[in-house]
Scaffold this motif. Structure first.
Motif, mmCIF file in Angstrom:
data_model
loop_
_atom_site.group_PDB
_atom_site.id
_atom_site.type_symbol
_atom_site.label_atom_id
_atom_site.label_comp_id
_atom_site.label_asym_id
_atom_site.label_seq_id
_atom_site.Cartn_x
_atom_site.Cartn_y
_atom_site.Cartn_z
ATOM 1 N N PRO A 1 -17.470 11.102 -4.695
ATOM 2 C CA PRO A 1 -16.112 10.566 -4.595
ATOM 3 C C PRO A 1 -16.158 9.086 -4.190
ATOM 4 N N LYS A 2 -15.164 8.335 -4.596
ATOM 5 C CA LYS A 2 -15.144 6.892 -4.341
ATOM 6 C C LYS A 2 -15.131 6.578 -2.842
ATOM 7 N N ASN A 3 -14.474 7.426 -2.050
ATOM 8 C CA ASN A 3 -14.466 7.192 -0.596
ATOM 9 C C ASN A 3 -15.876 7.264 -0.016
ATOM 10 N N LEU A 4 -16.662 8.212 -0.489
ATOM 11 C CA LEU A 4 -18.032 8.351 -0.003
ATOM 12 C C LEU A 4 -18.890 7.178 -0.483
ATOM 13 N N ILE A 5 -18.669 6.746 -1.721
ATOM 14 C CA ILE A 5 -19.414 5.597 -2.249
ATOM 15 C C ILE A 5 -19.128 4.363 -1.400
ATOM 16 N N SER A 6 -17.860 4.139 -1.065
ATOM 17 C CA SER A 6 -17.512 2.963 -0.255
ATOM 18 C C SER A 6 -18.168 3.045 1.127
ATOM 19 N N LYS A 7 -18.237 4.247 1.712
ATOM 20 C CA LYS A 7 -18.900 4.404 3.013
ATOM 21 C C LYS A 7 -20.396 4.122 2.890
ATOM 22 N N GLN A 8 -21.013 4.638 1.819
ATOM 23 C CA GLN A 8 -22.449 4.424 1.599
ATOM 24 C C GLN A 8 -22.774 2.937 1.445
ATOM 25 N N LEU A 9 -21.854 2.196 0.821
ATOM 26 C CA LEU A 9 -22.079 0.773 0.562
ATOM 27 C C LEU A 9 -21.505 -0.114 1.668
ATOM 28 N N ASN A 10 -20.948 0.527 2.695
ATOM 29 C CA ASN A 10 -20.435 -0.178 3.873
ATOM 30 C C ASN A 10 -19.329 -1.173 3.532
ATOM 31 N N VAL A 11 -18.403 -0.740 2.667
ATOM 32 C CA VAL A 11 -17.229 -1.553 2.325
ATOM 33 C C VAL A 11 -16.000 -0.655 2.385
ATOM 34 N N SER A 12 -14.843 -1.266 2.410
ATOM 35 C CA SER A 12 -13.612 -0.479 2.405
ATOM 36 C C SER A 12 -13.371 0.069 0.990
ATOM 37 N N PRO A 13 -12.629 1.178 0.872
ATOM 38 C CA PRO A 13 -12.317 1.712 -0.458
ATOM 39 C C PRO A 13 -11.621 0.682 -1.342
ATOM 40 N N SER A 14 -10.736 -0.125 -0.759
ATOM 41 C CA SER A 14 -10.031 -1.115 -1.582
ATOM 42 C C SER A 14 -10.998 -2.159 -2.144
ATOM 43 N N THR A 15 -12.025 -2.540 -1.384
ATOM 44 C CA THR A 15 -13.033 -3.480 -1.879
ATOM 45 C C THR A 15 -13.770 -2.869 -3.060
ATOM 46 N N LEU A 16 -14.114 -1.591 -2.930
ATOM 47 C CA LEU A 16 -14.794 -0.898 -4.024
ATOM 48 C C LEU A 16 -13.905 -0.830 -5.259
ATOM 49 N N TYR A 17 -12.628 -0.440 -5.082
ATOM 50 C CA TYR A 17 -11.717 -0.320 -6.225
ATOM 51 C C TYR A 17 -11.537 -1.658 -6.933
ATOM 52 N N LEU A 18 -11.338 -2.728 -6.169
ATOM 53 C CA LEU A 18 -11.164 -4.049 -6.770
ATOM 54 C C LEU A 18 -12.418 -4.490 -7.524
ATOM 55 N N PHE A 19 -13.581 -4.226 -6.945
ATOM 56 C CA PHE A 19 -14.839 -4.578 -7.600
ATOM 57 C C PHE A 19 -15.007 -3.791 -8.900
#
Length: 186
Positions: free
Chosen positions: A160-178
């Motif tokens: 899930p995207k929330n877990l990916i953002s935690k693994q990469l140490n960024v907020s979910p919104s940073t991941l979504y924008l990227f």
């Protein structure tokens, strides 16, 4: 860092103190000591050890952090030499008073620097100078630059995207924008 090493080397030659190892900090002194190389050093110290630093302000960024570090070291019987202030801090009361005075002056100095910087930025703003990145210009480098393959792999494996953002140490919104900018979809 080179200037600090130079001053410490001069001190070593002058006093004849033997150095077993060096530590260098490349991260801010505002970070907790246990998350820095300093924390690892403090944990290894024992009675009779000597720590040489260029100045007390290198140990921490505020009075309480510096005093806490000095308290731990002094309780363990560690001697602290400060090259710029030219003091030897040990277990005696005079050392504790000097350490307190130094840490207060270091905090006042940092506060004044911060205040002058804020005033200069306010002046620039009042003069009509636009601060920050020019409007409309995008960052050329992001926190996630170079992680595209890892993100795609994790998405394809069902993370899930929330877990990916935690693994990469960024907020979910940073991941979504990227992901949106790099057109990464799954």
């Amino acid at each position: 860092m080179e200037n600090q090493r130079f001053e410490i080397n001069r001190f070593i030659k002058k006093t004849g103190v033997k150095v077993d190892s060096w530590i260098e900090e490349t991260i801010s002194g505002t970070i907790s000591p246990n998350k820095r190389n300093l924390g690892k050093l403090i944990e290894k110290t024992k009675k009779g050890d000597i720590i040489i630093c260029s100045e007390l302000s290198r140990l921490g960024r505020n009075m309480f952090m510096i005093m806490s570090i000095l308290n731990i070291l002094m309780e363990r019987g560690v001697i602290i030499y400060t090259v710029k202030e030219r003091y030897k801090l040990g277990e005696d009361l005079t050392s504790k008073v000097l350490a307190f005075a130094f840490s207060i002056s270091a905090e006042i100095e940092r506060s004044l620097i911060s205040q002058r910087t804020k005033e200069a930025l306010q002046r620039k703003k009042a003069e009509g100078v636009k601060l920050g990145r020019p409007k409309g210009r995008l960052n050329s480098k992001h926190k996630l630059t170079g992680c595209e393959c890892k993100i795609r792999t994790m998405l394809s494996e069902g993370y899930p995207k929330n877990l990916i953002s935690k693994q990469l140490n960024v907020s979910p919104s940073t991941l979504y924008l990227f992901m949106k900018e790099k057109k990464i979809t799954f």
